[in-house]
Design an enzyme around this catalytic site. Structure first.
Site, PDB file in Angstrom:
ATOM      1  CD1 TRP A 177      -1.350   2.080   2.607  1.00  0.00           C
ATOM      2  CD2 TRP A 177      -2.733   1.762   0.896  1.00  0.00           C
ATOM      3  NE1 TRP A 177      -2.237   3.115   2.600  1.00  0.00           N
ATOM      4  CE2 TRP A 177      -3.100   2.942   1.557  1.00  0.00           C
ATOM      5  CE3 TRP A 177      -3.469   1.355  -0.228  1.00  0.00           C
ATOM      6  CZ2 TRP A 177      -4.163   3.732   1.146  1.00  0.00           C
ATOM      7  CZ3 TRP A 177      -4.530   2.140  -0.645  1.00  0.00           C
ATOM      8  CH2 TRP A 177      -4.876   3.305   0.041  1.00  0.00           C
ATOM      9  CG  ASP A 228       0.971  -6.051   5.258  1.00  0.00           C
ATOM     10  OD1 ASP A 228       1.136  -4.954   5.827  1.00  0.00           O
ATOM     11  OD2 ASP A 228      -0.136  -6.436   4.821  1.00  0.00           O
TER      12      ASP A 228
END
Ligand code: ABN
Length: 173
Positions: free
Chosen positions: A100, A119
């Site tokens: 993101w 992540d």
């Protein structure tokens, strides 16, 4: 005999005076007044005063604080609280190749930076320092404009552990 009567009578009266209800109430009153006035006495309270030289914590410069400037669009557990740093995954986890992207303002130099939120995958959720800022986020009907996604989905080990924030460059105006 008269003298003995006199002495007995006087000492009985004195005893009665000292142990009367009125004198008991008087002593109690004096005690309570004293206790109420005790906090008014001049006491050195300087230990409670805040030191003027104590450093003021800056949450926008602390990578374990959700207000850290780079976390403006993050959604997840901060890897800096999970055995890694704000830019590196904790040992035993792998960074997601898809991410993101956000744009955050750095108050230290007044510039905007493009930040990638990767992540870290391969271990169960860290559970510490959850941070959900979502600046610039749009509702989920446009997946590409939302950060509430497990970016570990492309990894062999798709367990989500925590999120890092990596500066990709300066945002041009
Ligand atoms: N990008 C962090 C994350 C992981 C799993 C679910 C939601 C958000």
């Amino acid at each position: 005999m008269h003298v003995l009567d006199d002495v007995c009578e006087k000492s009985a009266r004195r005893l009665a005076q000292r142990t009367s209800r009125r004198s008991l109430l008087a002593s109690l009153g004096r005690l309570l007044t004293g206790a109420a006035l005790l906090p008014l006495l001049p006491i050195d309270r300087t230990a409670r005063a805040q030191s003027p030289t104590a450093p003021v914590a800056n949450p926008t410069a602390d990578e374990q604080n959700c207000q850290y400037w780079k976390y403006c669009a993050i959604d997840g557990f901060l890897c800096a609280c999970c055995g890694g740093t704000s830019t590196s995954c904790p040992p035993g986890t792998q960074s997601s190749p898809i991410t993101w992207i956000g744009t955050c303002h750095n108050p230290a130099d007044g510039r905007d930076y493009i930040v990638s939120y990767n992540d870290c995958c391969g271990k169960v959720s860290c559970g510490d320092c959850f941070c959900n800022r979502n600046e610039g986020e749009k509702p989920m009907y446009r997946l590409s404009r939302n950060n509430d996604v497990n970016w570990c989905m492309a990894n062999t080990e798709s367990n989500y552990h925590c999120s890092v924030s990596v500066i990709l460059g300066v945002a041009e105006k």
